[in-house]
Motif scaffolding. Structure first.
Motif, mmCIF file in Angstrom:
data_model
loop_
_atom_site.group_PDB
_atom_site.id
_atom_site.type_symbol
_atom_site.label_atom_id
_atom_site.label_comp_id
_atom_site.label_asym_id
_atom_site.label_seq_id
_atom_site.Cartn_x
_atom_site.Cartn_y
_atom_site.Cartn_z
ATOM 1 N N THR A 1 -7.445 1.652 5.191
ATOM 2 C CA THR A 1 -6.578 1.568 6.367
ATOM 3 C C THR A 1 -5.459 2.610 6.355
ATOM 4 O O THR A 1 -4.698 2.687 7.326
ATOM 5 C CB THR A 1 -5.920 0.173 6.465
ATOM 6 O OG1 THR A 1 -4.960 -0.006 5.414
ATOM 7 C CG2 THR A 1 -6.954 -0.940 6.404
ATOM 8 N N THR A 2 -5.352 3.403 5.297
ATOM 9 C CA THR A 2 -4.217 4.325 5.160
ATOM 10 C C THR A 2 -3.958 5.177 6.403
ATOM 11 O O THR A 2 -2.814 5.292 6.842
ATOM 12 C CB THR A 2 -4.418 5.223 3.930
ATOM 13 O OG1 THR A 2 -4.488 4.403 2.747
ATOM 14 C CG2 THR A 2 -3.259 6.185 3.767
ATOM 15 N N ASP B 1 5.819 3.363 3.233
ATOM 16 C CA ASP B 1 5.162 2.196 2.636
ATOM 17 C C ASP B 1 4.561 1.302 3.712
ATOM 18 O O ASP B 1 5.091 1.177 4.824
ATOM 19 C CB ASP B 1 6.171 1.377 1.819
ATOM 20 C CG ASP B 1 6.389 1.932 0.431
ATOM 21 O OD1 ASP B 1 5.661 2.863 0.039
ATOM 22 O OD2 ASP B 1 7.293 1.442 -0.275
ATOM 23 N N ARG B 2 3.455 0.665 3.336
ATOM 24 C CA ARG B 2 2.804 -0.321 4.203
ATOM 25 C C ARG B 2 2.708 -1.638 3.453
ATOM 26 O O ARG B 2 2.273 -1.675 2.292
ATOM 27 C CB ARG B 2 1.424 0.180 4.622
ATOM 28 C CG ARG B 2 0.524 -0.879 5.247
ATOM 29 C CD ARG B 2 -0.712 -0.258 5.873
ATOM 30 N NE ARG B 2 -0.365 0.409 7.134
ATOM 31 C CZ ARG B 2 -1.251 1.086 7.876
ATOM 32 N NH1 ARG B 2 -2.507 1.217 7.469
ATOM 33 N NH2 ARG B 2 -0.877 1.653 9.022
ATOM 34 N N LEU C 1 0.869 -1.175 0.000
ATOM 35 C CA LEU C 1 0.000 0.000 0.000
ATOM 36 C C LEU C 1 0.905 1.224 0.000
ATOM 37 O O LEU C 1 1.617 1.489 0.975
ATOM 38 C CB LEU C 1 -0.909 0.003 1.231
ATOM 39 C CG LEU C 1 -1.909 1.151 1.356
ATOM 40 C CD1 LEU C 1 -2.898 1.138 0.197
ATOM 41 C CD2 LEU C 1 -2.652 1.084 2.683
ATOM 42 N N ARG C 2 0.892 1.949 -1.113
ATOM 43 C CA ARG C 2 1.767 3.115 -1.274
ATOM 44 C C ARG C 2 0.941 4.284 -1.810
ATOM 45 O O ARG C 2 0.302 4.159 -2.876
ATOM 46 C CB ARG C 2 2.926 2.804 -2.210
ATOM 47 C CG ARG C 2 3.828 4.000 -2.527
ATOM 48 C CD ARG C 2 4.934 3.605 -3.487
ATOM 49 N NE ARG C 2 5.906 2.717 -2.854
ATOM 50 C CZ ARG C 2 6.844 2.034 -3.534
ATOM 51 N NH1 ARG C 2 6.912 2.147 -4.863
ATOM 52 N NH2 ARG C 2 7.692 1.253 -2.890
ATOM 53 N N ASP C 3 0.927 5.377 -1.076
ATOM 54 C CA ASP C 3 0.179 6.566 -1.487
ATOM 55 C C ASP C 3 -1.282 6.242 -1.792
ATOM 56 O O ASP C 3 -1.870 6.746 -2.750
ATOM 57 C CB ASP C 3 0.833 7.214 -2.710
ATOM 58 C CG ASP C 3 2.246 7.697 -2.426
ATOM 59 O OD1 ASP C 3 2.502 8.106 -1.283
ATOM 60 O OD2 ASP C 3 3.090 7.637 -3.355
ATOM 61 N N GLY C 4 -1.854 5.346 -0.984
ATOM 62 C CA GLY C 4 -3.258 5.005 -1.142
ATOM 63 C C GLY C 4 -3.567 4.014 -2.237
ATOM 64 O O GLY C 4 -4.729 3.670 -2.452
ATOM 65 N N GLU C 5 -2.549 3.544 -2.953
ATOM 66 C CA GLU C 5 -2.751 2.582 -4.037
ATOM 67 C C GLU C 5 -2.317 1.180 -3.599
ATOM 68 O O GLU C 5 -1.282 1.019 -2.944
ATOM 69 C CB GLU C 5 -1.974 3.001 -5.278
ATOM 70 C CG GLU C 5 -2.472 4.296 -5.902
ATOM 71 C CD GLU C 5 -3.932 4.207 -6.327
ATOM 72 O OE1 GLU C 5 -4.333 3.168 -6.893
ATOM 73 O OE2 GLU C 5 -4.677 5.177 -6.085
ATOM 74 N N ALA D 1 -5.161 -1.296 11.288
ATOM 75 C CA ALA D 1 -5.373 -1.799 9.929
ATOM 76 C C ALA D 1 -5.724 -3.279 9.944
ATOM 77 O O ALA D 1 -6.626 -3.735 9.231
ATOM 78 C CB ALA D 1 -4.128 -1.550 9.088
ATOM 79 N N ASP E 1 4.661 -1.419 8.647
ATOM 80 C CA ASP E 1 4.882 -0.046 8.187
ATOM 81 C C ASP E 1 6.363 0.279 8.323
ATOM 82 O O ASP E 1 6.953 0.063 9.398
ATOM 83 C CB ASP E 1 4.078 0.947 9.022
ATOM 84 C CG ASP E 1 2.585 0.822 8.823
ATOM 85 O OD1 ASP E 1 2.164 0.386 7.737
ATOM 86 O OD2 ASP E 1 1.835 1.146 9.765
ATOM 87 N N ARG F 1 -7.313 0.109 1.207
ATOM 88 C CA ARG F 1 -7.196 1.550 0.974
ATOM 89 C C ARG F 1 -7.723 2.346 2.173
ATOM 90 O O ARG F 1 -7.185 3.403 2.522
ATOM 91 C CB ARG F 1 -7.960 1.947 -0.289
ATOM 92 C CG ARG F 1 -7.278 1.531 -1.584
ATOM 93 C CD ARG F 1 -7.938 2.184 -2.789
ATOM 94 N NE ARG F 1 -7.263 1.821 -4.014
ATOM 95 C CZ ARG F 1 -7.592 0.788 -4.773
ATOM 96 N NH1 ARG F 1 -8.621 0.010 -4.404
ATOM 97 N NH2 ARG F 1 -6.936 0.513 -5.873
#
Length: 386
Positions: free
Chosen positions: A335-336, A304-305, A269-273, A343, A369, A333
């Motif tokens: 869980t950002t 990054d997650r 999960l990076r920048d909401g993507e 999350a 994270d 998404r």
């Protein structure tokens, strides 16, 4: 309040393991006029805060105790204080104290709650009081074995945060996870075991022990997989095996090393993507004799997650409908803004709501994270429990 705090911390340290909370309650009444002290422990499903003594479980999401647990900060509500009972990121529950005059009184009390968390962790080796009190129903034998294997359920350092959860929490069989860190690197293993009941849990126990033994020998990730593969094959001759994903993260550079042995999926999960990471799926551990494993590399970016998700998540069904990748992407998404443990709770809560009951197949979710490289001195923090 510094002197009462120091005396309370000393009292908790000196108390017998099974009497930590009663001894603390007695001192808080003498020193601070607090007549109601209760430990609310989070249960195995992460869905209830259960009193150590008699009382109602707290399950309402908006309750002050849950706000304290979720945000890991003291909460004051109508003369009652709620304090996070956590150490090094391991969130054990909430300490409820009353009467409290105002929010200013919570600062010193929060230090006491942190001291209590450390002593609870130590006491677990010598008493069953706290383990027994935090279950809302009986664990199966296989689940008891699995929970005893875990390194914890959450972990926090300035450079990273970790959280993991097993489902169905009270009846899990072969799925598990493991982790360790040394300040420079963090190692993770997510295990998707085969079989039923105690047979599955014993296979996972063997794999966890073998992986730890190899990791502590300081050998590369691929060799850790190979030695564990051989240990399982030597005992079961290919009749039992398990899928594993092994990760090693360099905390200074963000370089992630991975060995995929027929494993759960790895999602970034990076920048909401949301992006499922392409991994070379190699043979599960113990399937064949003398398997050679290969390492892959992924460069992470600050913030990054990563999610490690077993097939029990995507195979879950509600009615005749599978919990597919669309549902998974949607919840990931969302869980950002959450903590890693938040999350994990959110994903599995959504999954339980989807199936409208406990899962019938094992599922494991681990969230990592990476906050980025830390400068010298960042590991020295004033945050309680760090």
């Amino acid at each position: 309040m510094s002197e009462p705090v120091n005396r309370a911390r000393a009292a908790v340290t000196a108390a017998p393991g099974d009497l930590l909370v009663p001894c603390l309650a007695e001192l808080l009444e003498q020193e601070c006029g607090i007549t109601d002290t209760e430990l609310l422990q989070v249960d195995y499903r992460l869905s209830a805060l259960i009193p150590l003594t008699d009382g109602e479980e707290v399950t309402t999401p908006g309750h002050p105790a849950w706000r304290c647990f979720d945000h890991q900060s003291p909460v004051y509500a109508e003369g009652t204080g709620y304090l996070p009972v956590s150490m090094r990121g391991e969130q054990r529950g909430v300490l409820r104290v009353a009467p409290v005059s105002d929010e200013r009184q919570l600062t010193g009390l929060a230090e006491i709650a942190t001291a209590l968390a450390h002593e609870l962790t130590t006491a677990d080796a010598s008493t069953d009081v706290y383990r027994t009190a935090r279950r809302s129903r009986r664990l199966t034998l296989a689940a008891e074995i699995q929970w005893e294997l875990l390194p914890g359920r959450s972990r926090l350092r300035p450079s990273f945060s970790l959280a993991g959860q097993l489902e169905p929490a009270y009846a899990v069989r072969g799925d598990s996870f493991d982790w360790a860190d040394d300040g420079e690197r963090v190692w993770l293993a997510t295990i998707n075991g085969m079989g039923e009941g105690v047979v599955a849990s014993m296979l996972t126990t063997l794999a966890t022990g073998a992986l730890r033994n190899a990791r502590r020998a300081g050998i590369p990730l691929a060799d850790q997989a190979a030695l564990t593969d051989q240990a399982i094959y030597d005992l079961h001759r290919g009749e039992q095996y398990l899928s594993t994903l092994l990760l090693e993260l360099n905390l200074r550079t963000g370089l992630l090393t991975a060995v995929d042995a027929g494993s759960p999926r790895l999602v970034l999960l990076r920048d909401g993507e949301v992006d499922v990471q392409p991994l070379e799926e190699q043979f599960p551990l113990g399937m064949f004799e003398g398997t050679n494993y290969r390492e892959q590399y992924i460069q992470l970016q600050r913030g990054d997650r990563l999610f490690m998700i077993s097939d029990g998540v995507l195979d879950a069904t509600g009615g005749d409908v599978r919990y597919d990748e669309t549902a998974l992407d949607r919840i990931l998404r969302r869980t950002t803004p959450m903590t890693s443990l938040g999350a994990v709770r959110s994903l599995l809560g959504d999954l339980r709501a989807f199936v409208a009951s406990d899962l019938t197949d094992d599922a494991v979710v681990v969230c990592l994270d990476w906050f980025g490289p830390q400068t010298p001195g960042d590991e020295v923090s004033t945050r309680p429990g760090c």
